[in-house]
Enzyme design. Structure first.
Site, PDB file in Angstrom:
ATOM      1  N   SER A  96      -1.821  29.090  11.386  1.00 53.01           N
ATOM      2  CA  SER A  96      -2.900  30.047  11.105  1.00 53.01           C
ATOM      3  C   SER A  96      -4.135  29.395  10.519  1.00 53.01           C
ATOM      4  O   SER A  96      -5.174  30.024  10.396  1.00 53.01           O
ATOM      5  CB  SER A  96      -2.389  31.074  10.100  1.00 53.01           C
ATOM      6  OG  SER A  96      -2.083  30.431   8.870  1.00 53.01           O
ATOM      7  N   GLY A  97      -4.025  28.130  10.131  1.00 54.03           N
ATOM      8  CA  GLY A  97      -5.111  27.481   9.412  1.00 54.03           C
ATOM      9  C   GLY A  97      -4.957  27.599   7.908  1.00 54.03           C
ATOM     10  O   GLY A  97      -5.636  26.917   7.149  1.00 54.03           O
ATOM     11  N   GLY A  98      -4.042  28.457   7.471  1.00 54.71           N
ATOM     12  CA  GLY A  98      -3.868  28.677   6.033  1.00 54.71           C
ATOM     13  C   GLY A  98      -3.545  27.391   5.287  1.00 54.71           C
ATOM     14  O   GLY A  98      -4.242  27.010   4.347  1.00 54.71           O
ATOM     15  N   ASP A 149      -1.760  32.733   5.542  1.00 56.02           N
ATOM     16  CA  ASP A 149      -1.071  32.834   4.258  1.00 56.02           C
ATOM     17  C   ASP A 149      -1.779  32.022   3.184  1.00 56.02           C
ATOM     18  O   ASP A 149      -2.633  31.186   3.481  1.00 56.02           O
ATOM     19  CB  ASP A 149       0.384  32.355   4.392  1.00 56.02           C
ATOM     20  CG  ASP A 149       0.472  30.928   4.920  1.00 56.02           C
ATOM     21  OD1 ASP A 149      -0.497  30.466   5.573  1.00 56.02           O
ATOM     22  OD2 ASP A 149       1.511  30.277   4.714  1.00 56.02           O
ATOM     23  N   GLN A 191       6.436  32.782   1.507  1.00 55.71           N
ATOM     24  CA  GLN A 191       6.023  31.853   0.451  1.00 55.71           C
ATOM     25  C   GLN A 191       6.878  32.133  -0.787  1.00 55.71           C
ATOM     26  O   GLN A 191       7.900  32.821  -0.681  1.00 55.71           O
ATOM     27  CB  GLN A 191       4.527  32.016   0.157  1.00 55.71           C
ATOM     28  CG  GLN A 191       3.604  31.552   1.293  1.00 55.71           C
ATOM     29  CD  GLN A 191       3.592  30.031   1.479  1.00 55.71           C
ATOM     30  OE1 GLN A 191       4.170  29.279   0.671  1.00 55.71           O
ATOM     31  NE2 GLN A 191       2.975  29.563   2.569  1.00 55.71           N
ATOM     32  N   GLY A 218       5.192  26.472   2.842  1.00 54.71           N
ATOM     33  CA  GLY A 218       4.965  25.992   1.488  1.00 54.71           C
ATOM     34  C   GLY A 218       6.093  25.155   0.934  1.00 54.71           C
ATOM     35  O   GLY A 218       6.267  25.051  -0.274  1.00 54.71           O
ATOM     36  N   CYS A 306      19.227   5.264  23.577  1.00 52.70           N
ATOM     37  CA  CYS A 306      18.108   6.188  23.802  1.00 52.70           C
ATOM     38  C   CYS A 306      17.620   6.086  25.245  1.00 52.70           C
ATOM     39  O   CYS A 306      17.497   4.998  25.805  1.00 52.70           O
ATOM     40  CB  CYS A 306      16.976   5.868  22.829  1.00 52.70           C
ATOM     41  SG  CYS A 306      15.553   6.963  22.982  1.00 52.70           S
ATOM     42  N   HIS A 337       9.078   7.291  21.586  1.00 55.89           N
ATOM     43  CA  HIS A 337      10.443   7.092  21.074  1.00 55.89           C
ATOM     44  C   HIS A 337      10.740   8.011  19.890  1.00 55.89           C
ATOM     45  O   HIS A 337      11.794   8.655  19.833  1.00 55.89           O
ATOM     46  CB  HIS A 337      10.695   5.639  20.679  1.00 55.89           C
ATOM     47  CG  HIS A 337      11.999   5.513  19.955  1.00 55.89           C
ATOM     48  ND1 HIS A 337      13.206   5.571  20.616  1.00 55.89           N
ATOM     49  CD2 HIS A 337      12.298   5.443  18.635  1.00 55.89           C
ATOM     50  CE1 HIS A 337      14.186   5.517  19.734  1.00 55.89           C
ATOM     51  NE2 HIS A 337      13.662   5.433  18.523  1.00 55.89           N
TER      52      HIS A 337
END
Lengths: 367, 367
Positions: A96-98, A149, A191, A218, A306, A337
């Site tokens: 959200s950028g919060g 948030d 939160q 958070g 792997c 990787h």
């Protein structure tokens, strides 16, 4: 939940709260538990979408804060939306950028309405509110969007965290009201800092809202690892079992294993690409600095078990040479990787849950 | 010529000296004329071998000077030789280090025996002689290796250039004597600066030696473009027609077209990858700075006629966004496009020669 999204639980661990499932989105399924790579600025750093697909990536995260500043959500929409713009046709999530507003920006001012801050690009004053964050995310067009948030720092007093947690709830109500697209699922964020009772209250209050998914935010903001585990063990089980659970910003083996044992389904973290750019490989739970002299003449692949492009085609000596030479290709190979390795770890856990071997096979990560 | 190498001319232009052919090497054929990408430190910067293959690259160049300093030819050999070490199974060429010693190193001292210089890595004094350069290249293991030459600067007096050209010939004789591997073709290099008669003498003397291939070196070192064209037009036709001709360090459309019209077959240049790292695309002969404001909302591919991964999957607006954000992926996508574009240019010329349309279709580049 919208008809566009559903979460199906395929198996539950008999000894822990772990579960294996599938989260269906308009751009395809996400098999859970699963690690999500981070593509901050509409690209996973140093990796093409074709290479990313080969790592086993299903859902990819991108950042609203960064994309709003550059190139701007209007340009992303002009390019056909985030999926088409960045060439990733699988599921996507935007935060959200919060978190970024609180961790990265300067001169921020928080009011009930939202957050005002100075753009690091051109110095202009920008205001982000719950409504604006959702509007930007609606414009970007990811499958999953996150509520705006307030993420309190660590340490913070109980009073401060309580205020932030309550505001986060009020902002979530505004996000729900502002959200306009049925092909996007809005997840709420729990939160509450390190205060377990605040976390519990927040989780129970959010669960009432019947959202299509829930995140624990958070965490990993500076608190000791034991507290991270406590928060997740306390909070995840309180979230509705029929919805996906997302632990934000966590990507170490131990933290993921413990969170999965508490019922968490998806994770994101910048660790695999950030460490790659420092010349570090994640190999079977260890952290290797490829500049180390012992790798100069080591002609084995990073990890013989792997199947990633880097391990199938190059030696530790070659990647060590590239790192020493500061060749960008080193960061690409190590990112490929490291992402593959973290996804593979969550895939192995998924397979173990499906045959109820998780609690025994991964016991060493769960202590 | 060794049984491992041969050059087959498939068609000659009826109006110029251009030719289309195939140069066979132990690691496969090189269709000529063809641009070779440069992989200085055993990698083409920002591009994986898999991506490189998709650009149409056949032969790839790597640098003896750089690889000797880091990681050292012994480690490359320990990794199975240059092809296996860097994951490129196609034809490869190493230069001799001559040009780099003269253009990059500090405190160099030239004697008849060779060149002494200070390593920019650790300050130690390194001596490179014709024998040592060939020994290093034998150890690295490319298909084509280059004679160790003295590349005079521009400008230089006739006397200075004459001395360097004569020394280059004596050094070539020592290179031939030192060369030990029949699966590697040793190419001679014509020097002579801007003095056309010195170039002619050198070309004729080298032709006598019946080498498996010939290069024109010491061009594009600061002299005006008209002189480059004159040197190539004067020199290339004097080299044996049954052997491949390589113009070193040249990679602009016009210079390549003129050289091809003089009978040159292969080229190398760092331009496509270096420009890419400056945010510059080569599009249909033009040079575009992707930071330019006009690309911000331009959702067309870089070049609609191009089949490269960048053009097939991303817009100018997206690449412009990555360049503005200094995202490394921008350099990868631009390198892929720029290499593809220069190879495609030489491929189009090849097809034109095969149907004798070169002189008319490429007339605008030949003025």
């Amino acid at each position: 939940m919208s008809a566009n999204f559903s979460f199906q639980c395929l198996a539950c661990c008999s000894k822990t709260k772990a579960r294996a499932g599938v989260f269906f989105t308009p751009h395809g399924p996400v098999e859970t538990p699963r690690f999500m790579p981070v593509g901050t600025l509409a690209n996973v750093k140093t990796v093409t979408p074709a290479q990313l697909k080969d790592t086993g990536a299903q859902m990819v995260l991108s950042n609203t804060y960064h994309l709003h500043l550059q190139p701007g959500e209007g340009i992303v929409a002009g390019g056909g939306g985030l999926h088409k713009f960045m060439g990733w046709n699988g599921p996507m999530l935007t935060d959200s950028g919060g978190f970024q507003v609180f961790s990265l920006s300067e001169m921020r001012k928080i009011t009930e309405e939202g957050v005002t801050f100075r753009s690091p690009h051109d110095g202009q004053i920008i205001k982000l509110t719950p409504e604006r964050s959702i509007e930007i995310q609606n414009t970007l067009g990811a499958d999953v969007i996150m509520a705006f948030d307030e993420c309190p720092p660590y340490p913070a007093t109980r009073q401060e965290v309580e205020a932030a947690t309550e505001r986060t709830y009020r902002w979530l109500e505004r996000c729900i009201a502002a959200h306009k697209r049925s092909d996007q699922a809005l997840f709420g964020i729990v939160q509450g800092g390190v205060y377990l009772d605040l976390r519990s209250q927040a989780a129970l209050a959010l669960a009432e809202l019947d959202l299509p998914g829930y995140a624990i935010g958070g965490v990993s903001v500076g608190e000791p690892p034991e507290l991270v585990a406590q928060i997740v063990q306390n909070t995840a089980p309180l979230l509705p079992p029929e919805k996906p659970r997302y632990l934000m910003g966590v990507g170490t083996y131990k933290e993921m294993a413990i969170a999965i044992a508490s019922g968490v389904d998806v994770f994101d973290c910048v660790i695999p690409t950030r460490w790659a750019r420092h010349g570090t490989a994640i190999v079977q739970g260890e952290r290797w600095n490829l500049k180390n002299a012992k790798f100069r003449e080591d002609f084995a692949p990073l990890d013989e078990t792997c199947t990633c492009y880097a391990c199938q085609n190059f030696s530790r000596a070659y990647i060590s040479h590239l790192v020493r030479s500061q060749e960008i290709l080193a960061y690409t190979l190590l990112s490929i990787h490291n992402i593959t390795e973290l996804i593979r770890f969550t895939q192995r856990i998924r397979e173990a849950i499906l045959s109820d071997r998780f609690a025994t096979e991964f016991a060493h990560w769960l202590d």
